[in-house]
Motif scaffolding. Structure first.
Motif, PDB file in Angstrom:
ATOM      1  N   ALA A  50       6.060  -4.791  -9.080  1.00  0.00           N
ATOM      2  CA  ALA A  50       5.404  -4.146  -7.932  1.00  0.00           C
ATOM      3  C   ALA A  50       4.028  -4.762  -7.757  1.00  0.00           C
ATOM      4  CB  ALA A  50       5.267  -2.646  -8.168  1.00  0.00           C
ATOM      5  N   VAL A  51       3.460  -4.584  -6.556  1.00  0.00           N
ATOM      6  CA  VAL A  51       2.077  -4.998  -6.304  1.00  0.00           C
ATOM      7  C   VAL A  51       1.284  -3.765  -5.911  1.00  0.00           C
ATOM      8  CG1 VAL A  51       0.543  -6.545  -5.054  1.00  0.00           C
ATOM      9  CG2 VAL A  51       2.900  -7.238  -5.485  1.00  0.00           C
ATOM     10  N   HIS A  53      -2.552  -1.850  -6.432  1.00  0.00           N
ATOM     11  CA  HIS A  53      -3.945  -2.025  -6.855  1.00  0.00           C
ATOM     12  C   HIS A  53      -4.725  -0.738  -6.663  1.00  0.00           C
ATOM     13  CE1 HIS A  53      -4.427  -6.471  -7.360  1.00  0.00           C
ATOM     14  NE2 HIS A  53      -3.371  -6.520  -6.561  1.00  0.00           N
ATOM     15  N   LYS A  55      -8.097   0.760  -5.194  1.00  0.00           N
ATOM     16  CA  LYS A  55      -9.118   0.331  -4.242  1.00  0.00           C
ATOM     17  C   LYS A  55     -10.496   0.396  -4.901  1.00  0.00           C
ATOM     18  CE  LYS A  55      -6.590   1.825  -0.158  1.00  0.00           C
ATOM     19  NZ  LYS A  55      -6.654   2.530   1.140  1.00  0.00           N
ATOM     20  N   PRO A  56     -11.416  -0.458  -4.454  1.00  0.00           N
ATOM     21  CA  PRO A  56     -12.781  -0.379  -5.006  1.00  0.00           C
ATOM     22  C   PRO A  56     -13.422   0.976  -4.693  1.00  0.00           C
ATOM     23  CG  PRO A  56     -12.447  -2.422  -3.771  1.00  0.00           C
ATOM     24  CD  PRO A  56     -11.253  -1.561  -3.505  1.00  0.00           C
ATOM     25  N   THR A  84      -9.397   7.532   1.769  1.00  0.00           N
ATOM     26  CA  THR A  84      -7.975   7.435   1.434  1.00  0.00           C
ATOM     27  C   THR A  84      -7.809   7.781  -0.043  1.00  0.00           C
ATOM     28  OG1 THR A  84      -8.042   5.140   0.681  1.00  0.00           O
ATOM     29  CG2 THR A  84      -7.740   5.484   3.039  1.00  0.00           C
ATOM     30  N   ASN A  88      -2.743   2.015  -3.770  1.00  0.00           N
ATOM     31  CA  ASN A  88      -1.592   1.786  -2.897  1.00  0.00           C
ATOM     32  C   ASN A  88      -1.044   0.377  -3.096  1.00  0.00           C
ATOM     33  OD1 ASN A  88      -3.184   0.055  -1.361  1.00  0.00           O
ATOM     34  ND2 ASN A  88      -2.977   1.219   0.537  1.00  0.00           N
ATOM     35  N   GLY A  89       0.154   0.174  -2.511  1.00  0.00           N
ATOM     36  CA  GLY A  89       0.785  -1.126  -2.674  1.00  0.00           C
ATOM     37  C   GLY A  89       2.235  -1.078  -2.236  1.00  0.00           C
ATOM     38  N   ILE A  90       3.017  -2.015  -2.765  1.00  0.00           N
ATOM     39  CA  ILE A  90       4.406  -2.143  -2.349  1.00  0.00           C
ATOM     40  C   ILE A  90       5.313  -2.158  -3.586  1.00  0.00           C
ATOM     41  CG2 ILE A  90       4.234  -4.680  -2.238  1.00  0.00           C
ATOM     42  CD1 ILE A  90       6.172  -4.582   0.177  1.00  0.00           C
ATOM     43  N   TYR A  95       6.280   1.109   1.014  1.00  0.00           N
ATOM     44  CA  TYR A  95       4.865   1.418   0.872  1.00  0.00           C
ATOM     45  C   TYR A  95       4.712   2.585  -0.102  1.00  0.00           C
ATOM     46  CZ  TYR A  95       0.138   2.898   1.954  1.00  0.00           C
ATOM     47  OH  TYR A  95      -1.183   3.246   1.852  1.00  0.00           O
ATOM     48  N   HIS A 121      -4.899  11.920   4.588  1.00  0.00           N
ATOM     49  CA  HIS A 121      -4.302  10.603   4.374  1.00  0.00           C
ATOM     50  C   HIS A 121      -2.886  10.739   3.808  1.00  0.00           C
ATOM     51  CE1 HIS A 121      -4.000   6.351   3.450  1.00  0.00           C
ATOM     52  NE2 HIS A 121      -3.666   6.665   2.215  1.00  0.00           N
ATOM     53  N   ILE A 125       0.639   9.476   5.499  1.00  0.00           N
ATOM     54  CA  ILE A 125       1.577   8.561   4.826  1.00  0.00           C
ATOM     55  C   ILE A 125       2.991   9.155   4.842  1.00  0.00           C
ATOM     56  CG2 ILE A 125       2.188   7.482   2.611  1.00  0.00           C
ATOM     57  CD1 ILE A 125      -0.239   6.259   4.189  1.00  0.00           C
ATOM     58  N   GLY A 130       6.201   6.864   4.135  1.00  0.00           N
ATOM     59  CA  GLY A 130       5.753   6.226   2.899  1.00  0.00           C
ATOM     60  C   GLY A 130       5.989   7.146   1.710  1.00  0.00           C
TER      61      GLY A 130
END
Lengths: 197, 197
Positions: A50-51, A53, A55-56, A84, A88-90, A95, A121, A125, A130
């Motif tokens: 999976a990808v 991450h 978020k900063p 948010t 999140n990612g894929i 999603y 948020h 989604i 999602g």
């Protein structure tokens, strides 16, 4: 938009950069949920599963110095409320979106841990088909659960008496995520179970 | 991890908070690509068309003051290189991911605008069947294009002579995004055309 974290809680982002001594490599001693998730997401990316991450941390930058021959230095900035969720990612072509929270509460998960923007948020989604959920760690109990966002939003918008979700409900309708060596919290196994079976 | 933006380019995040005078409400005078995209994504979210956000600027926080009775103040921090693209979200049930860049170059788009981590990230997203692209604005030409990530990666990894993509190729194989009143750059129309038809 600048704000103080509730209860004077301090920013602990830098803790993720501490070196681990053997005594805290396992057993939730000194490893935060964020560290466990960063390790897990790194594992998922490097294995091609999976990808996803984090978020900063959102920051309102007010002043930046540009010294010659060295890096730009931010000298005044403030924490902002996130608009948010943090992750999140894929995954499997879908999603995926979640918020991760630790609580020292032993009997329930207080709504105050999630900001209004984050609720909206997650609602958005879900409307767009999602996958959205929370990962909640009860630090004093050393237990981590995955809890679907629609269940969370039902509690939040569906009643007015309680200001928290009872741990009992999270145990019954959420899913326990065991702690492992690698990846540390294999939450995508639970995602497979709930959303892809 | 702290770095200086290439060419001494300065952080312009605060420009998005400037008030617009009538003379720069249209025609790309004073409006950055980031501002246009923030307006556009806000429009998409409020109309329920898509949920797409810009990620916060990644910052390495070194020192924070916690004054009594006021907001925590970050007094030392540095810009970090992003590990992903800046924008992602969900549209028509699909994961969508892109990077947006302005260039003052009039004939080509230099690879130097995209960091190595961002290239890897786009590559990962494509492998997971996500939608990934660049939105490139040639500011001096006042033209904005959507350019598929796989085309970009082909240029980057597929040859060694050039260090940029010719504008001519972006015109032929990318898609021009006209400037409008609202939403300002309706890039999802192009996404429909390329990825959903």
């Amino acid at each position: 938009m600048a704000f103080r974290y509730p209860g004077g809680k301090k920013y602990n982002g830098s803790r993720s950069h501490q070196t681990s001594s053997p005594s805290n490599l396992f057993g939730n001693r000194g490893m935060t949920l964020e560290q466990d998730l960063n390790d897990t997401n790194q594992y998922y990316r490097s294995t091609g599963k999976a990808v996803i991450h984090k978020k900063p941390t959102p920051v309102q930058i007010v002043h930046v110095d540009y010294p010659k021959r060295s890096a730009a230095k931010i000298t005044e900035a403030y924490f902002k409320q996130p608009s948010t969720t943090d992750y999140n990612g894929i995954y499997r072509g879908s999603y995926i979106d979640f918020e991760a929270k630790e609580t020292r509460n032993k009997t329930s998960f207080p709504f105050g841990n999630i900001h209004a923007h984050q609720m909206e948020h997650m609602h958005d989604i879900l409307r767009h088909d999602g996958i959205a959920f929370l990962i909640i760690r009860f630090t004093l109990l050393e237990q981590t659960y995955l809890y679907d966002a629609s269940l969370f939003l039902d509690w939040y918008f569906g009643q007015k008496e309680r200001k928290s979700i009872p741990l009992q409900d999270i145990r019954e309708n959420g899913h326990y995520i065991p702690l492992q060596y690698s990846p540390r919290i294999n939450y995508l196994d639970i995602v497979d179970l709930i959303y892809f079976s």
